[in-house]
Design a protein around this motif. Structure first.
Motif, PDB file in Angstrom:
ATOM      1  N   MET A 136      81.313  57.692  38.088  1.00 30.86           N
ATOM      2  CA  MET A 136      80.657  58.982  37.996  1.00 30.86           C
ATOM      3  C   MET A 136      81.707  60.091  38.157  1.00 30.86           C
ATOM      4  O   MET A 136      82.563  60.034  39.035  1.00 30.86           O
ATOM      5  N   ALA A 137      81.628  61.096  37.289  1.00 31.86           N
ATOM      6  CA  ALA A 137      82.584  62.202  37.305  1.00 31.86           C
ATOM      7  C   ALA A 137      82.358  63.094  38.521  1.00 31.86           C
ATOM      8  O   ALA A 137      81.227  63.282  38.968  1.00 31.86           O
ATOM      9  N   LEU A 138      83.422  63.648  39.000  1.00 25.83           N
ATOM     10  CA  LEU A 138      83.379  64.598  40.106  1.00 25.83           C
ATOM     11  C   LEU A 138      82.918  65.943  39.555  1.00 25.83           C
ATOM     12  O   LEU A 138      83.389  66.389  38.515  1.00 25.83           O
ATOM     13  N   LYS A 139      81.961  66.581  40.234  1.00 20.44           N
ATOM     14  CA  LYS A 139      81.452  67.876  39.792  1.00 20.44           C
ATOM     15  C   LYS A 139      81.387  68.831  40.981  1.00 20.44           C
ATOM     16  O   LYS A 139      81.046  68.428  42.090  1.00 20.44           O
ATOM     17  N   LEU A 140      81.697  70.076  40.703  1.00 14.92           N
ATOM     18  CA  LEU A 140      81.639  71.149  41.696  1.00 14.92           C
ATOM     19  C   LEU A 140      81.013  72.385  41.047  1.00 14.92           C
ATOM     20  O   LEU A 140      81.085  72.547  39.831  1.00 14.92           O
ATOM     21  N   PRO A 141      80.432  73.257  41.866  1.00 14.30           N
ATOM     22  CA  PRO A 141      79.886  74.494  41.290  1.00 14.30           C
ATOM     23  C   PRO A 141      80.969  75.549  41.085  1.00 14.30           C
ATOM     24  O   PRO A 141      81.896  75.670  41.879  1.00 14.30           O
ATOM     25  N   ARG A 142      80.827  76.278  40.000  1.00 12.79           N
ATOM     26  CA  ARG A 142      81.675  77.438  39.703  1.00 12.79           C
ATOM     27  C   ARG A 142      80.776  78.661  39.580  1.00 12.79           C
ATOM     28  O   ARG A 142      79.637  78.558  39.135  1.00 12.79           O
ATOM     29  N   SER A 158      88.515  67.766  38.591  1.00 14.96           N
ATOM     30  CA  SER A 158      89.408  66.648  38.890  1.00 14.96           C
ATOM     31  C   SER A 158      89.542  66.526  40.408  1.00 14.96           C
ATOM     32  O   SER A 158      89.222  67.460  41.161  1.00 14.96           O
ATOM     33  N   ALA A 159      90.033  65.395  40.863  1.00 15.59           N
ATOM     34  CA  ALA A 159      90.276  65.202  42.296  1.00 15.59           C
ATOM     35  C   ALA A 159      91.278  66.234  42.801  1.00 15.59           C
ATOM     36  O   ALA A 159      91.145  66.743  43.925  1.00 15.59           O
ATOM     37  N   GLU A 160      92.258  66.558  41.985  1.00 12.38           N
ATOM     38  CA  GLU A 160      93.262  67.562  42.379  1.00 12.38           C
ATOM     39  C   GLU A 160      92.636  68.941  42.533  1.00 12.38           C
ATOM     40  O   GLU A 160      92.966  69.690  43.448  1.00 12.38           O
ATOM     41  N   GLU A 161      91.709  69.281  41.623  1.00 12.53           N
ATOM     42  CA  GLU A 161      91.032  70.575  41.730  1.00 12.53           C
ATOM     43  C   GLU A 161      90.180  70.636  42.990  1.00 12.53           C
ATOM     44  O   GLU A 161      90.111  71.681  43.646  1.00 12.53           O
ATOM     45  N   ARG A 162      89.578  69.533  43.364  1.00 14.19           N
ATOM     46  CA  ARG A 162      88.783  69.497  44.595  1.00 14.19           C
ATOM     47  C   ARG A 162      89.676  69.721  45.807  1.00 14.19           C
ATOM     48  O   ARG A 162      89.348  70.490  46.711  1.00 14.19           O
ATOM     49  N   GLU A 208      91.724  73.365  50.108  1.00 14.77           N
ATOM     50  CA  GLU A 208      92.865  74.073  50.697  1.00 14.77           C
ATOM     51  C   GLU A 208      92.688  75.587  50.597  1.00 14.77           C
ATOM     52  O   GLU A 208      92.929  76.311  51.557  1.00 14.77           O
ATOM     53  N   HIS A 209      92.243  76.056  49.441  1.00 11.36           N
ATOM     54  CA  HIS A 209      92.055  77.499  49.267  1.00 11.36           C
ATOM     55  C   HIS A 209      90.953  78.023  50.184  1.00 11.36           C
ATOM     56  O   HIS A 209      91.095  79.091  50.789  1.00 11.36           O
ATOM     57  N   LEU A 210      89.867  77.273  50.326  1.00  7.16           N
ATOM     58  CA  LEU A 210      88.808  77.695  51.239  1.00  7.16           C
ATOM     59  C   LEU A 210      89.323  77.703  52.674  1.00  7.16           C
ATOM     60  O   LEU A 210      89.016  78.631  53.436  1.00  7.16           O
ATOM     61  N   ALA A 211      90.106  76.723  53.051  1.00  7.15           N
ATOM     62  CA  ALA A 211      90.693  76.709  54.405  1.00  7.15           C
ATOM     63  C   ALA A 211      91.538  77.967  54.628  1.00  7.15           C
ATOM     64  O   ALA A 211      91.470  78.594  55.698  1.00  7.15           O
ATOM     65  N   GLU A 212      92.327  78.339  53.634  1.00  7.20           N
ATOM     66  CA  GLU A 212      93.135  79.564  53.740  1.00  7.20           C
ATOM     67  C   GLU A 212      92.248  80.793  53.920  1.00  7.20           C
ATOM     68  O   GLU A 212      92.561  81.682  54.721  1.00  7.20           O
ATOM     69  N   GLN A 213      91.136  80.842  53.189  1.00  3.91           N
ATOM     70  CA  GLN A 213      90.213  81.971  53.308  1.00  3.91           C
ATOM     71  C   GLN A 213      89.538  81.994  54.688  1.00  3.91           C
ATOM     72  O   GLN A 213      89.279  83.062  55.230  1.00  3.91           O
TER      73      GLN A 213
END
Length: 180
Positions: free
Chosen positions: A1-7, A74-78, A83-88
């Motif tokens: 199953m593909a990884l999906k996230l909301p944009r 992708s797993a890398e985008e996740r 990481e970006h949310l942690a920075e925020q």
């Protein structure tokens, strides 16, 4: 199953009017409810109240979007989104450091990912309400209706050069189809 996230997605310019800061289209998104913990929703007004009631939080801008769209990732985008949310969380929410912020960011991304069990391009909407026991979230999906007039549109957005003046277009078949 593909990884999906909301944009985040912006179907019209309304987000730029209803939120203090609108998310940019295409940012990875989380619900952002954590920004309202400890806040009495009854004290919110105007644009803050609108963000509380219906906003997804764009990770990049820390701005709000009324809708999010299920998107393959992708797993890398996740990993980058976490990481970006942690920075925020360090920059905007008082997390003392990235090591402390990462587990919270991971939890938020995991929850956002759980909302994406739908096919890609499914729109997600959210509604928050304050209750005695805390904040209640509800989610809905929005799907395009399929009809025999799928290709016909009553309104079309087109680019207009200012010197050309306004241009209006409508599809008479779509208007006539309702009376047949």
């Amino acid at each position: 199953m593909a990884l999906k996230l909301p944009r985040t997605i912006r179907l019209d310019p309304s987000d730029t009017f209803v939120y203090l800061r609108a998310a940019e289209p295409g940012e990875w998104a989380v619900t952002g409810t954590f920004l309202f913990f400890g806040t009495d929703p009854d004290t919110l007004a105007g644009k803050e109240r609108q963000a509380f009631r219906a906003g997804f939080l764009g990770i990049g801008s820390f701005g709000w979007s009324t809708l999010a769209v299920v998107t393959e990732a992708s797993a890398e985008e996740r990993v980058t989104a976490v990481e970006h949310l942690a920075e925020q969380l360090v920059a905007h929410c008082g997390a003392p450091d990235l090591e402390t912020a990462r587990p919270a960011a991971e939890e938020e991304i995991a929850f956002a990912q759980s909302l994406c069990s739908h096919p890609p391009n499914t729109l997600l909407a959210l509604h928050r309400a304050g209750e005695r026991t805390g904040i209640r979230e509800s989610f809905r999906t929005l799907h395009q209706k399929v009809s025999r007039l799928d290709m016909a549109t009553a309104f079309r957005i087109i680019e207009v050069d200012e010197e050309d003046g306004p241009v209006e277009e409508f599809d008479i078949r779509a208007l006539g189809g309702k009376h047949q």
